[in-house]
Design a protein around this motif. Sequence first.
Motif, PDB file in Angstrom:
ATOM      1  N   PRO A   1      63.698 -10.855  20.246  1.00 14.18           N
ATOM      2  CA  PRO A   1      64.014 -10.652  18.834  1.00 14.18           C
ATOM      3  C   PRO A   1      62.759 -10.578  17.961  1.00 14.18           C
ATOM      4  O   PRO A   1      61.831 -11.376  18.125  1.00 14.18           O
ATOM      5  N   MET A   2      62.718  -9.588  17.060  1.00 10.16           N
ATOM      6  CA  MET A   2      61.638  -9.429  16.084  1.00 10.16           C
ATOM      7  C   MET A   2      60.275  -9.226  16.739  1.00 10.16           C
ATOM      8  O   MET A   2      59.235  -9.492  16.133  1.00 10.16           O
TER       9      MET A   2
ATOM     10  N   GLN B   1      48.679  -3.601  18.783  1.00 12.83           N
ATOM     11  CA  GLN B   1      50.007  -3.819  18.211  1.00 12.83           C
ATOM     12  C   GLN B   1      49.964  -3.645  16.698  1.00 12.83           C
ATOM     13  O   GLN B   1      49.029  -4.087  16.033  1.00 12.83           O
ATOM     14  N   HIS B   2      50.999  -3.012  16.161  1.00 13.47           N
ATOM     15  CA  HIS B   2      51.128  -2.860  14.720  1.00 13.47           C
ATOM     16  C   HIS B   2      51.966  -4.029  14.201  1.00 13.47           C
ATOM     17  O   HIS B   2      53.172  -3.900  13.943  1.00 13.47           O
TER      18      HIS B   2
ATOM     19  N   LEU C   1      46.373  -6.473   9.535  1.00 15.84           N
ATOM     20  CA  LEU C   1      46.325  -5.042   9.260  1.00 15.84           C
ATOM     21  C   LEU C   1      46.506  -4.719   7.773  1.00 15.84           C
ATOM     22  O   LEU C   1      46.042  -3.679   7.307  1.00 15.84           O
ATOM     23  N   ARG C   2      47.159  -5.607   7.037  1.00 11.47           N
ATOM     24  CA  ARG C   2      47.242  -5.402   5.584  1.00 11.47           C
ATOM     25  C   ARG C   2      45.835  -5.450   4.975  1.00 11.47           C
ATOM     26  O   ARG C   2      45.482  -4.646   4.106  1.00 11.47           O
TER      27      ARG C   2
ATOM     28  N   TYR D   1      56.426  -3.975  15.128  1.00 15.19           N
ATOM     29  CA  TYR D   1      57.484  -4.162  14.135  1.00 15.19           C
ATOM     30  C   TYR D   1      57.027  -3.814  12.715  1.00 15.19           C
ATOM     31  O   TYR D   1      57.845  -3.473  11.849  1.00 15.19           O
ATOM     32  N   ALA D   2      55.722  -3.864  12.430  1.00 13.03           N
ATOM     33  CA  ALA D   2      55.234  -3.645  11.062  1.00 13.03           C
ATOM     34  C   ALA D   2      54.843  -2.202  10.781  1.00 13.03           C
ATOM     35  O   ALA D   2      54.390  -1.893   9.675  1.00 13.03           O
ATOM     36  N   GLN D   3      55.035  -1.318  11.744  1.00 14.67           N
ATOM     37  CA  GLN D   3      54.514   0.042  11.598  1.00 14.67           C
ATOM     38  C   GLN D   3      55.063   0.769  10.370  1.00 14.67           C
ATOM     39  O   GLN D   3      54.297   1.384   9.616  1.00 14.67           O
TER      40      GLN D   3
END
Length: 374
Positions: free
Chosen positions: A50-51, A199-200, A206-207, A230-232
């Motif tokens: 999950p997530m 990984q994104h 990455l922010r 998950y953040a892509q």
Amino acid sequence: MDGVGICVRNYAYWMQKRVGGVSVITPANQGADYSDTEYEVLTYASIPVPMSSPYVTGVAEIDPFYLTKILKRSFKIVHAHCPFTSGLAASRVAKLQRIPFVATFHTKYRDNFERVLKNKFIVDKAVDYVVNFYQGADQVWVPQESVKEVLYSYGFKGNIEVVQNGCDLGSDYPEIFFEESRKALGISQDEFVLLYVGQHIWEKNLRFTIEALSRIQDLPYRMFFVGRGYAQEQMKELVSELGIENKVTFTGPVMDREQLKRYYAAADLFLFPSLYDTDGIVVREAAAFNTPSVMLSDATASSMLVNGQTGYLIDNNLDSFERLLRKLFKSPQELEIVGKRASKTIVRSWEDIAAEVIDRYNSLIAKKALITKI
């Protein structure tokens, strides 16, 4: 494409070449094809985590097909690269067959737990579970000296060995390869090429990277984000909000290692300001192509770099990041010198790593046999 998967694949590939009899045990991943691997891959039924797309998990011992295969195997040693279901499967095999059990600590699991669980008590209990898992191993490995402190901060007691990660992309490529790579990716001669591979996910800071990029819009740069996570989609939205979509490209996952080489070779600078990682195999991979990296000075993984010599270390603030990017844009010769120095100092082949691992395995096997006889 993640670091742990690359590590396991290279362990298996080179140990199979040297001694044979290697098996990789992993949850089944839809679409994965292991028919052309030189080593045996045993999978068990899985479900998505999950997530945490694209990761999967599963309980090995409830898969009858897996059990049928594993009960026919006699191992000399087992090595876990994850403390969860696959790690538990390794631990059970080790106990059943009375063989050595090695476990590598690759990830800052507390960070993962805090993102998903949102409850300090539950997070602490989950971390306790991880610590107990590693306490049960005959030997615990980490990829860098600095990572020891992470596991000790979780509450681990005992000895920890350092076994470095390697690089499977080679080095010493001809100059024409770098020129052809930029041309193949449609990069003009005057563009400053920045790269991230991995990984994104927001844990990778990455922010921070995207916001720094928005501060240098006046420079002729191209930024490539290679990977998925998950953040892509949120990353793409942020890029659009900041008005830099014409400078930023999301490639998705690049599973073809030959194609991935093109991105590393085309890049002038690799951006990896992550506080989450324990090592960062991608930093070593970038260095193989004379591409130096930017990391945070207080990051666990950044201990592999010497600031200004084999890479660049910055403070965890946008002003520091922006200043460095602007400085390096004007210093292509410096980038070339630092990149070549990184290639010669932080890149070590997986073949060499595997030879060290085999020696360590043999030592543990001999020690366990002696204890068992006593």
